[in-house]
Design a protein around this motif. Structure first.
Motif, PDB file in Angstrom:
ATOM      1  N   ASP A 147       0.783  -1.268  -0.132  1.00  0.00           N
ATOM      2  CA  ASP A 147       0.132  -0.030  -0.094  1.00  0.00           C
ATOM      3  C   ASP A 147       0.833   1.159   0.002  1.00  0.00           C
ATOM      4  OD1 ASP A 147      -2.118  -1.667   0.063  1.00  0.00           O
ATOM      5  OD2 ASP A 147      -2.414  -1.643   2.048  1.00  0.00           O
ATOM      6  N   ALA A 148       2.174   1.214   0.745  1.00  0.00           N
ATOM      7  CA  ALA A 148       2.875   2.362   0.705  1.00  0.00           C
ATOM      8  C   ALA A 148       4.451   1.593   0.861  1.00  0.00           C
ATOM      9  CB  ALA A 148       2.613   3.052   1.853  1.00  0.00           C
ATOM     10  N   GLY A 149       5.307   2.433   0.698  1.00  0.00           N
ATOM     11  CA  GLY A 149       6.583   2.304   0.482  1.00  0.00           C
ATOM     12  C   GLY A 149       7.403   2.098  -0.737  1.00  0.00           C
ATOM     13  N   GLU A 150       8.667   1.865  -0.835  1.00  0.00           N
ATOM     14  CA  GLU A 150       9.268   1.765  -1.776  1.00  0.00           C
ATOM     15  C   GLU A 150      10.035   0.060  -2.068  1.00  0.00           C
ATOM     16  OE1 GLU A 150      12.200   4.773  -2.493  1.00  0.00           O
ATOM     17  OE2 GLU A 150      10.568   6.366  -2.287  1.00  0.00           O
ATOM     18  N   ARG A 151      10.069   0.010  -3.372  1.00  0.00           N
ATOM     19  CA  ARG A 151      10.803  -1.474  -3.618  1.00  0.00           C
ATOM     20  C   ARG A 151      11.736  -1.269  -4.842  1.00  0.00           C
ATOM     21  NH1 ARG A 151      10.228  -5.502  -7.494  1.00  0.00           N
ATOM     22  NH2 ARG A 151      11.058  -7.506  -6.929  1.00  0.00           N
ATOM     23  N   PHE A 152      12.979  -1.199  -4.512  1.00  0.00           N
ATOM     24  CA  PHE A 152      14.027  -1.125  -5.545  1.00  0.00           C
ATOM     25  C   PHE A 152      14.749  -2.286  -6.006  1.00  0.00           C
ATOM     26  CE2 PHE A 152      18.218  -0.022  -7.055  1.00  0.00           C
ATOM     27  CZ  PHE A 152      17.616   0.773  -8.388  1.00  0.00           C
ATOM     28  N   LEU A 153      14.699  -2.922  -6.915  1.00  0.00           N
ATOM     29  CA  LEU A 153      15.676  -3.829  -7.378  1.00  0.00           C
ATOM     30  C   LEU A 153      16.667  -3.639  -8.574  1.00  0.00           C
ATOM     31  CD1 LEU A 153      15.768  -7.171  -7.385  1.00  0.00           C
ATOM     32  CD2 LEU A 153      14.244  -7.364  -9.324  1.00  0.00           C
ATOM     33  N   GLN A 154      17.905  -4.041  -8.275  1.00  0.00           N
ATOM     34  CA  GLN A 154      19.101  -3.568  -9.263  1.00  0.00           C
ATOM     35  C   GLN A 154      18.488  -3.926 -10.668  1.00  0.00           C
ATOM     36  OE1 GLN A 154      21.460  -1.723  -9.301  1.00  0.00           O
ATOM     37  NE2 GLN A 154      21.794  -0.891  -7.100  1.00  0.00           N
ATOM     38  N   PRO A 155      18.580  -3.286 -11.727  1.00  0.00           N
ATOM     39  CA  PRO A 155      18.484  -3.797 -13.177  1.00  0.00           C
ATOM     40  C   PRO A 155      19.157  -4.779 -13.415  1.00  0.00           C
ATOM     41  CG  PRO A 155      18.796  -1.323 -13.125  1.00  0.00           C
ATOM     42  CD  PRO A 155      19.189  -1.886 -11.789  1.00  0.00           C
ATOM     43  N   GLY A 156      18.498  -5.869 -14.069  1.00  0.00           N
ATOM     44  CA  GLY A 156      19.186  -7.350 -14.597  1.00  0.00           C
ATOM     45  C   GLY A 156      19.332  -8.244 -13.236  1.00  0.00           C
ATOM     46  N   THR A 157      18.818  -7.782 -11.990  1.00  0.00           N
ATOM     47  CA  THR A 157      18.914  -8.959 -10.782  1.00  0.00           C
ATOM     48  C   THR A 157      17.873  -9.906 -11.023  1.00  0.00           C
ATOM     49  OG1 THR A 157      19.854  -7.110  -9.525  1.00  0.00           O
ATOM     50  CG2 THR A 157      18.924  -8.976  -8.535  1.00  0.00           C
ATOM     51  N   THR A 158      18.284 -11.213 -10.971  1.00  0.00           N
ATOM     52  CA  THR A 158      17.228 -12.133 -10.965  1.00  0.00           C
ATOM     53  C   THR A 158      16.657 -12.832  -9.879  1.00  0.00           C
ATOM     54  OG1 THR A 158      19.159 -13.704 -11.106  1.00  0.00           O
ATOM     55  CG2 THR A 158      17.955 -13.118 -13.378  1.00  0.00           C
ATOM     56  N   VAL A 159      15.429 -12.997  -9.484  1.00  0.00           N
ATOM     57  CA  VAL A 159      15.018 -13.348  -8.070  1.00  0.00           C
ATOM     58  C   VAL A 159      14.026 -14.609  -8.436  1.00  0.00           C
ATOM     59  CG1 VAL A 159      13.441 -12.802  -6.236  1.00  0.00           C
ATOM     60  CG2 VAL A 159      14.905 -10.770  -7.268  1.00  0.00           C
ATOM     61  N   ARG A 160      14.391 -15.696  -7.343  1.00  0.00           N
ATOM     62  CA  ARG A 160      13.547 -16.685  -7.417  1.00  0.00           C
ATOM     63  C   ARG A 160      12.689 -16.960  -5.941  1.00  0.00           C
ATOM     64  NH1 ARG A 160      13.985 -16.144 -12.024  1.00  0.00           N
ATOM     65  NH2 ARG A 160      14.495 -17.611 -13.729  1.00  0.00           N
ATOM     66  N   TYR A 161      11.525 -17.221  -6.084  1.00  0.00           N
ATOM     67  CA  TYR A 161      10.966 -17.147  -4.972  1.00  0.00           C
ATOM     68  C   TYR A 161      10.414 -18.728  -4.665  1.00  0.00           C
ATOM     69  CZ  TYR A 161       6.532 -16.674  -2.008  1.00  0.00           C
ATOM     70  OH  TYR A 161       5.882 -16.854  -1.032  1.00  0.00           O
ATOM     71  N   MET A 162      10.311 -19.339  -3.509  1.00  0.00           N
ATOM     72  CA  MET A 162       9.603 -20.470  -3.195  1.00  0.00           C
ATOM     73  C   MET A 162       8.458 -20.421  -2.098  1.00  0.00           C
ATOM     74  SD  MET A 162      11.166 -24.269  -1.637  1.00  0.00           S
ATOM     75  CE  MET A 162      10.643 -23.972  -0.139  1.00  0.00           C
ATOM     76  N   PRO A 163       7.283 -20.549  -2.444  1.00  0.00           N
ATOM     77  CA  PRO A 163       6.295 -20.127  -1.374  1.00  0.00           C
ATOM     78  C   PRO A 163       6.113 -21.425  -0.596  1.00  0.00           C
ATOM     79  CG  PRO A 163       5.409 -21.065  -3.486  1.00  0.00           C
ATOM     80  CD  PRO A 163       6.661 -20.825  -3.721  1.00  0.00           C
ATOM     81  N   GLN A 164       5.326 -21.344   0.470  1.00  0.00           N
ATOM     82  CA  GLN A 164       5.005 -22.600   1.545  1.00  0.00           C
ATOM     83  C   GLN A 164       4.297 -23.555   0.836  1.00  0.00           C
ATOM     84  OE1 GLN A 164       3.605 -22.087   5.378  1.00  0.00           O
ATOM     85  NE2 GLN A 164       4.462 -20.043   5.663  1.00  0.00           N
ATOM     86  N   GLU A 165       3.315 -23.195   0.077  1.00  0.00           N
ATOM     87  CA  GLU A 165       2.426 -24.167  -0.749  1.00  0.00           C
ATOM     88  C   GLU A 165       2.654 -23.945  -2.389  1.00  0.00           C
ATOM     89  OE1 GLU A 165      -1.394 -23.974   1.082  1.00  0.00           O
ATOM     90  OE2 GLU A 165      -0.606 -24.614   2.945  1.00  0.00           O
TER      91      GLU A 165
END
Length: 609
Positions: A59-77
């Motif tokens: 809802d508020a705040g900032e998210r900054f990801l360096q250009p070209g950075t790859t992210v992988r996320y594993m959820p609980q389910e």
């Protein structure tokens, strides 16, 4: 030259309904970072991880990801619905430039059943496939939500080694203390919507957290005293210039508002266990028990005596037969050979890892009351269901929530609430630590330490085993089980190694052994009696020992009631000392009688075999 952060979250805020979940949460991920994200269940850890992954917008705040950075996320389910096989699911996570051979390597190391239908696999198999999919691309940032849940010890220890040498930055949520201690170099605590960062590993977290909470309590006390002083001035102070008085009253209003809006630390689970009568000195005695499924030995002839007050942990890789052995010891299933005898006055309660006792269509209230009324009987006392819900951190508005809508942690707390209300002196816990937060785990450990009965525990949580167990029953492979004194760390020291997954050579050896013994083990594997029937003296003892035990019980109750009189010791100290000595003698004779009866009963069953 210092490298810039790969990912930055600043002043993240998010509200669900009318309740703020996150208010001012920060997260900075540097290259090759090792960050443990910790906090109570429901504090917003998983949500913050999803915001970091770009899956949820704040809802508020900032998210900054360096250009070209790859992210992988594993959820609980993980969601595998659109894939035909686990291999398809893993490979779908690769990018055009990623190496499919690494995916094959990870699937092999994690023993992923590549051709299995995702809809039919267990929680552990799904978790291993999700790990392979997340780690295969070797991204710049890896985000893992409860990666060790439903994994066995060989996989957990392999995963620790793999993540330790990973070049990616790592942010993970885990309630496995040992895993968090071994991997983290930085700890971010999510508490009441805000984040606090400690640039040390999780080993130092609890001391740091307690210091912060003590400082916060001191500041709250100072604020309370200041409000009292200002209120005294309002009532008794001398009127000065009107403007100054108005300003001071406004400041008092602000102080009151600050105090009213302060979010207090969430209360802890209150665990009250229903104690049954004291069981016999020997809770379970197994002689020469064995079990074979198909061509595979699950349990080779095993002798074990579980005494009152023992806390035995069953340890081994998935598929080694831990649950089968528990079912044999609790007489849920019959052994192929040998005998299992339970001692006197044994009252058992079970908590299963699959939560199979829970109907997903029940409401929370129905699950606690078994669908009848508004009261719950706990430790022999009636409690209103709303009161009991609060003790396990459930809000009153959740009473009509269907169980399928609860989180994993909430389902874990519910199972504990259901199990602990039943009076027992034998507690069987199958993976009780799954989905529980650290504070609830601490309370569960304390409760088990104070529990007057016997505990049989199946767990892959090394820290929990160390804190709870008096001995560990280890699956050595090919149906062989060995008991080691102490917890998991003590077992490793005595054995010289931890839990390892069976290798190919061991598997072949096991298969050859199973082929040679396709038939159930012969009766000779159990200890043989010297005669084909009981002697007259043995028959007489078998029939009359229960009466003697009952009479000894009555004598102990009579003496205990006499000694409970507050004036007894003062009026007659010598008589009190004699009564104490007599109670000890009667209890010793009762223990001997119970053991003698148990031996004779097992002997009778073997002869009638």
């Amino acid at each position: 030259m210092a490298q810039p952060p790969l990912l930055t979250l600043q002043n993240i805020a998010l509200t669900f309904g009318s309740t703020p979940l996150l208010e001012a949460a920060d997260l900075t991920v540097m290259p090759r970072a090792r960050v443990a994200l910790v906090g109570r269940n429901g504090s917003g850890k998983s949500t913050l991880l999803k915001i970091a992954a770009g899956l949820v917008e704040a809802d508020a705040g900032e998210r900054f990801l360096q250009p070209g950075t790859t992210v992988r996320y594993m959820p609980q389910e993980p969601d595998m619905a659109s894939h035909a096989t686990l291999r398809d699911y893993v490979l779908a996570g690769l990018g055009p430039a990623d190496d499919p051979y690494r995916a094959d390597y990870l699937m092999e190391q994690l023993a992923v059943k590549v051709d299995a239908d995702p809809a039919s696999v267990s929680g552990g198999e799904a978790r291993r496939a999700a790990l392979a999919r997340t780690l295969a691309p070797e991204p710049d940032i890896v985000l893992l939500d409860e990666p060790t849940n439903h994994l066995d010890l060989p996989v957990i220890e392999w995963l620790e080694g793999e993540l330790a040498q990973l070049r990616s930055a790592l942010v993970f949520i885990s309630h496995d203390r040992r895993f968090a201690e071994n991997l983290s170099r930085e700890t971010v605590w999510i508490d009441r919507g805000r984040s606090r960062t400690m640039n040390k590993s999780f080993v130092h977290f609890e001391g740091w957290r307690d210091t912060l909470l003590e400082e916060e309590e001191l500041e709250r006390h100072k604020l309370d005293r200041k409000i009292v002083r200002e209120e005294h001035w309002v009532v008794h102070g001398v009127s000065g210039r009107r403007k100054r008085n108005v300003r001071r009253l406004a400041e008092l209003a602000k102080l009151r508002e600050t105090r009213a809006n302060a979010r207090k630390v969430q209360g802890g689970v209150q665990m009250t266990v229903g104690d049954a009568e004291t069981s016999g000195k020997i809770a379970i005695k197994a002689k020469g028990i064995s079990k074979i499924y198909g061509e595979r030995d699950i349990v080779k002839p095993l002798n074990i005596t579980v005494q009152r007050g023992d806390r035995i942990g069953l340890v081994g890789p998935n598929g080694s037969g831990k649950t089968t052995l528990v079912r044999l010891l609790t007489a849920e299933i019959e052994p192929d050979a040998g005998t299992v005898k339970h001692g006197t006055k044994l009252d058992m309660v079970t908590l299963d890892q699959k939560r199979e006792a829970l109907n997903p269509d029940w409401t929370l209230k129905d699950a606690l009351t078994d669908g009848s009324g508004d009261m719950v009987e706990v430790a022999g006392q009636q409690k209103h269901v709303m009161t009991y819900m609060k003790e396990f951190l459930f809000a009153p508005e959740q009473a009509r929530t269907p169980l399928h809508a609860l989180s994993g942690g909430e389902r874990g707390r519910l199972m504990l609430a259901r199990a602990l209300r039943i009076p027992s002196n034998l507690m069987v816990l199958d993976e009780p630590t799954n989905d529980l937060d650290l504070e609830t785990l601490d309370l569960l450990q304390e409760m088990l330490a104070d529990y007057a009965g016997t505990v049989i525990l199946v767990s892959h949580d090394r820290d929990f085993l160390d804190r709870v167990c008096t001995s560990v029953l280890m699956a050595e492979g090919d149906g062989k089980w060995i008991e080691y004194a102490g917890g998991y760390t003590d077992m490793v020291a005595q054995r010289g190694a931890g839990v390892a997954a069976p290798g190919a050579d061991e598997l072949k050896k096991s298969e050859k052994g199973a082929i040679k013994s396709k038939a159930p083990a012969p009766k000779s594997t159990a200890p043989k009696a010297a005669s084909t029937k009981l002697s007259f003296k043995q028959k007489y003892a078998l029939e009359n020992l229960p009466k003697e035990i009952e009479a000894l019980d009555a004598k102990i109750e009579q003496l205990s009631a006499k000694m409970s009189d507050p004036g007894f010791f003062t009026k007659d100290p010598d008589g009190f000392a004699k009564a104490t000595e007599e109670v000890a003698k009667v209890q010793a004779r009762k223990d001997e009688a119970e053991e003698e009866w148990l031996e004779l009963e097992m002997l009778r069953e073997e002869m009638e075999g």
